[in-house]
Design a protein around this motif. Structure first.
Motif, short mmCIF file in Angstrom:
data_model
loop_
_atom_site.label_atom_id
_atom_site.label_comp_id
_atom_site.label_asym_id
_atom_site.label_seq_id
_atom_site.Cartn_x
_atom_site.Cartn_y
_atom_site.Cartn_z
N PHE A 1 13.28 31.78 49.68
CA PHE A 1 14.68 31.62 50.07
C PHE A 1 15.49 31.19 48.86
O PHE A 1 14.95 30.65 47.89
CB PHE A 1 14.82 30.56 51.17
N VAL A 2 16.77 31.40 48.96
CA VAL A 2 17.70 30.91 47.93
C VAL A 2 18.52 29.80 48.57
O VAL A 2 18.99 29.92 49.69
CB VAL A 2 18.61 32.05 47.44
N ARG A 3 18.67 28.69 47.85
CA ARG A 3 19.42 27.54 48.36
C ARG A 3 20.43 27.12 47.29
O ARG A 3 20.14 27.26 46.10
CB ARG A 3 18.44 26.41 48.65
N LEU B 1 28.78 37.83 40.97
CA LEU B 1 27.56 38.42 41.52
C LEU B 1 27.24 39.74 40.82
O LEU B 1 28.15 40.43 40.35
CB LEU B 1 27.71 38.67 43.02
N PRO B 2 25.96 40.10 40.76
CA PRO B 2 25.59 41.39 40.15
C PRO B 2 26.00 42.54 41.08
O PRO B 2 26.28 42.33 42.25
CB PRO B 2 24.07 41.29 40.04
N ARG B 3 26.04 43.75 40.53
CA ARG B 3 26.31 44.92 41.36
C ARG B 3 25.20 45.03 42.39
O ARG B 3 24.05 44.73 42.12
CB ARG B 3 26.37 46.19 40.51
N CYS C 1 19.44 32.88 39.67
CA CYS C 1 19.72 31.60 40.34
C CYS C 1 20.28 30.58 39.36
O CYS C 1 21.19 29.83 39.70
CB CYS C 1 18.45 31.07 41.00
N ARG C 2 19.76 30.56 38.15
CA ARG C 2 20.28 29.63 37.13
C ARG C 2 21.76 29.95 36.87
O ARG C 2 22.60 29.05 36.83
CB ARG C 2 19.47 29.76 35.84
N ARG C 3 22.07 31.23 36.72
CA ARG C 3 23.45 31.63 36.43
C ARG C 3 24.40 31.32 37.58
O ARG C 3 25.55 30.97 37.38
CB ARG C 3 23.45 33.13 36.14
N LEU C 4 23.90 31.46 38.84
CA LEU C 4 24.76 31.25 40.02
C LEU C 4 24.65 29.83 40.59
O LEU C 4 25.18 29.55 41.66
CB LEU C 4 24.41 32.26 41.12
N GLY D 1 30.90 31.83 49.23
CA GLY D 1 31.04 33.13 48.62
C GLY D 1 30.79 34.20 49.66
O GLY D 1 31.37 34.19 50.73
N VAL D 2 29.88 35.12 49.37
CA VAL D 2 29.55 36.17 50.34
C VAL D 2 28.41 35.73 51.25
O VAL D 2 28.00 36.47 52.13
CB VAL D 2 29.15 37.49 49.65
N PHE D 3 27.89 34.53 51.03
CA PHE D 3 26.73 34.07 51.78
C PHE D 3 27.12 33.12 52.90
O PHE D 3 28.07 32.36 52.77
CB PHE D 3 25.75 33.33 50.86
N ASP D 4 26.34 33.14 53.98
CA ASP D 4 26.45 32.11 55.00
C ASP D 4 25.43 31.03 54.65
O ASP D 4 24.32 31.33 54.23
CB ASP D 4 26.12 32.68 56.39
N VAL D 5 25.80 29.79 54.82
CA VAL D 5 24.92 28.67 54.50
C VAL D 5 24.36 28.13 55.81
O VAL D 5 25.08 27.83 56.74
CB VAL D 5 25.69 27.54 53.77
#
Length: 166
Positions: A157-159, A90-92, A130-133, A67-71
Protein backbone atom coordinates in the motif's frame (compact mmCIF):
# COMPACT_ATOMS: atom_id res chain seq x y z
CA UNK A 1 -38.70 -28.55 -59.07
CA UNK A 2 -40.38 -31.81 -60.07
CA UNK A 3 -37.77 -33.81 -58.12
CA UNK A 4 -38.41 -31.77 -54.97
CA UNK A 5 -42.17 -32.42 -55.17
CA UNK A 6 -41.54 -36.13 -55.73
CA UNK A 7 -39.22 -36.26 -52.65
CA UNK A 8 -41.91 -34.57 -50.55
CA UNK A 9 -44.48 -37.11 -51.69
CA UNK A 10 -42.11 -39.96 -50.78
CA UNK A 11 -41.60 -38.44 -47.32
CA UNK A 12 -45.34 -38.01 -46.88
CA UNK A 13 -45.89 -41.67 -47.78
CA UNK A 14 -47.84 -41.03 -51.01
CA UNK A 15 -45.22 -42.71 -53.22
CA UNK A 16 -43.48 -46.00 -52.37
CA UNK A 17 -39.75 -45.90 -53.06
CA UNK A 18 -36.80 -47.91 -51.66
CA UNK A 19 -36.88 -50.59 -49.01
CA UNK A 20 -39.37 -50.19 -46.16
CA UNK A 21 -36.50 -49.79 -43.68
CA UNK A 22 -34.91 -46.89 -45.64
CA UNK A 23 -38.27 -45.24 -46.20
CA UNK A 24 -39.19 -45.44 -42.52
CA UNK A 25 -35.80 -43.99 -41.48
CA UNK A 26 -36.24 -41.11 -43.92
CA UNK A 27 -39.80 -40.46 -42.71
CA UNK A 28 -38.66 -40.44 -39.08
CA UNK A 29 -35.88 -37.98 -39.90
CA UNK A 30 -38.31 -35.77 -41.86
CA UNK A 31 -40.81 -35.79 -38.99
CA UNK A 32 -38.07 -34.89 -36.49
CA UNK A 33 -36.87 -32.02 -38.66
CA UNK A 34 -40.36 -30.57 -39.01
CA UNK A 35 -41.53 -31.13 -35.45
CA UNK A 36 -41.95 -28.04 -33.26
CA UNK A 37 -38.96 -27.47 -31.02
CA UNK A 38 -39.37 -28.07 -27.33
CA UNK A 39 -38.45 -25.21 -25.05
CA UNK A 40 -35.72 -26.13 -22.60
CA UNK A 41 -37.00 -26.33 -19.06
CA UNK A 42 -35.20 -24.23 -16.47
CA UNK A 43 -33.12 -26.31 -14.11
CA UNK A 44 -33.03 -25.76 -10.39
CA UNK A 45 -29.71 -24.28 -9.34
CA UNK A 46 -28.47 -24.91 -5.86
CA UNK A 47 -27.61 -21.70 -4.09
CA UNK A 48 -23.91 -21.48 -3.37
CA UNK A 49 -22.89 -19.52 -0.32
CA UNK A 50 -19.84 -17.29 -0.87
CA UNK A 51 -16.68 -18.72 0.58
CA UNK A 52 -15.39 -16.84 3.61
CA UNK A 53 -12.34 -14.77 2.68
CA UNK A 54 -10.19 -15.66 5.66
CA UNK A 55 -7.07 -13.78 4.57
CA UNK A 56 -8.84 -10.62 3.40
CA UNK A 57 -7.90 -7.32 4.90
CA UNK A 58 -11.05 -5.40 5.83
CA UNK A 59 -11.30 -2.21 3.83
CA UNK A 60 -10.99 0.90 5.95
CA UNK A 61 -13.42 3.71 5.27
CA UNK A 62 -12.53 6.75 3.21
CA UNK A 63 -12.08 9.84 5.37
CA UNK A 64 -10.72 12.53 3.03
CA UNK A 65 -9.25 13.20 -0.40
CA UNK A 66 -5.58 13.97 -1.03
CA UNK A 67 -4.87 15.08 -4.60
CA UNK A 68 -6.37 12.43 -6.86
CA UNK A 69 -6.34 9.88 -4.03
CA UNK A 70 -8.90 9.06 -1.37
CA UNK A 71 -7.35 8.66 2.08
CA UNK A 72 -8.58 5.80 4.24
CA UNK A 73 -8.81 6.02 8.00
CA UNK A 74 -5.58 3.97 8.28
CA UNK A 75 -3.76 6.56 6.17
CA UNK A 76 -3.36 4.47 3.01
CA UNK A 77 -4.30 5.94 -0.34
CA UNK A 78 -6.67 4.57 -2.97
CA UNK A 79 -7.22 5.87 -6.48
CA UNK A 80 -10.77 5.06 -7.65
CA UNK A 81 -11.05 3.55 -11.13
CA UNK A 82 -13.27 6.39 -12.30
CA UNK A 83 -10.70 9.04 -11.36
CA UNK A 84 -7.76 9.55 -13.72
CA UNK A 85 -4.29 9.50 -12.22
CA UNK A 86 -3.39 13.07 -13.16
CA UNK A 87 -1.89 16.03 -11.40
CA UNK A 88 0.99 18.50 -11.62
CA UNK A 89 3.39 16.33 -9.58
CA UNK A 90 2.11 12.91 -10.69
CA UNK A 91 3.63 10.83 -13.51
CA UNK A 92 1.71 10.24 -16.73
CA UNK A 93 -0.84 7.48 -16.19
CA UNK A 94 0.58 5.02 -18.74
CA UNK A 95 4.25 5.66 -17.97
CA UNK A 96 6.16 3.06 -15.95
CA UNK A 97 5.91 5.21 -12.84
CA UNK A 98 2.19 5.82 -13.44
CA UNK A 99 1.47 2.10 -13.87
CA UNK A 100 3.35 1.28 -10.67
CA UNK A 101 1.56 4.03 -8.73
CA UNK A 102 -1.83 2.88 -10.07
CA UNK A 103 -1.05 -0.73 -9.05
CA UNK A 104 0.05 0.44 -5.58
CA UNK A 105 -3.21 2.30 -5.00
CA UNK A 106 -5.66 -0.39 -6.10
CA UNK A 107 -8.65 -1.07 -3.88
CA UNK A 108 -6.87 -3.69 -1.77
CA UNK A 109 -3.34 -2.54 -2.44
CA UNK A 110 -1.04 -3.94 -5.08
CA UNK A 111 -0.26 -7.61 -4.90
CA UNK A 112 3.30 -8.51 -5.81
CA UNK A 113 2.11 -10.09 -9.08
CA UNK A 114 0.11 -7.02 -10.14
CA UNK A 115 3.11 -4.81 -9.39
CA UNK A 116 5.46 -7.08 -11.36
CA UNK A 117 3.05 -6.77 -14.31
CA UNK A 118 3.19 -2.99 -14.01
CA UNK A 119 6.99 -2.95 -14.20
CA UNK A 120 9.64 -5.57 -13.51
CA UNK A 121 11.72 -3.26 -11.28
CA UNK A 122 8.60 -1.90 -9.58
CA UNK A 123 10.16 -1.57 -6.13
CA UNK A 124 12.94 0.79 -7.27
CA UNK A 125 10.39 2.88 -9.17
CA UNK A 126 7.94 2.87 -6.24
CA UNK A 127 10.57 3.94 -3.69
CA UNK A 128 11.74 6.83 -5.90
CA UNK A 129 8.18 7.87 -6.72
CA UNK A 130 7.10 7.76 -3.07
CA UNK A 131 10.14 9.79 -2.01
CA UNK A 132 9.33 12.43 -4.64
CA UNK A 133 5.61 12.57 -3.67
CA UNK A 134 6.28 12.42 0.10
CA UNK A 135 4.60 9.02 0.43
CA UNK A 136 5.76 5.75 1.95
CA UNK A 137 5.28 2.08 1.15
CA UNK A 138 3.73 -0.22 3.69
CA UNK A 139 3.52 -4.00 3.44
CA UNK A 140 0.81 -6.23 4.89
CA UNK A 141 0.82 -9.99 5.12
CA UNK A 142 -2.08 -11.97 6.64
CA UNK A 143 -3.61 -8.70 7.85
CA UNK A 144 -0.48 -7.59 9.77
CA UNK A 145 1.95 -4.87 8.86
CA UNK A 146 5.38 -6.31 8.03
CA UNK A 147 8.77 -4.77 7.19
CA UNK A 148 8.99 -6.08 3.62
CA UNK A 149 7.80 -8.65 1.12
CA UNK A 150 7.14 -12.03 2.71
CA UNK A 151 5.78 -13.86 -0.37
CA UNK A 152 3.46 -13.33 -3.36
CA UNK A 153 0.48 -12.86 -0.99
CA UNK A 154 2.05 -9.75 0.55
CA UNK A 155 0.00 -6.65 -0.25
CA UNK A 156 1.70 -3.31 -0.78
CA UNK A 157 0.00 0.00 0.00
CA UNK A 158 0.97 3.63 -0.32
CA UNK A 159 0.47 5.88 2.70
CA UNK A 160 1.00 9.58 3.22
CA UNK A 161 4.22 10.08 5.11
CA UNK A 162 3.37 11.06 8.65
CA UNK A 163 5.05 14.22 9.97
CA UNK A 164 8.00 13.40 12.18
CA UNK A 165 7.60 14.14 15.86
CA UNK A 166 9.89 16.99 16.97
Amino acid sequence: MHLGLWALEVMAGKVVFGTPKEVQASRDLWAAMNAPREKPQPTEKAEIAPAPDAGAIPLPSIVETYGVFDVRDDGTLVCPNSRPLAGPNLPRENSQQGRVLKALTMQRGGTINSLRKAYAKWEQVAVELCRRLDLELIYRHDGHEVDGIVDANTKVFVRRRLPRAA
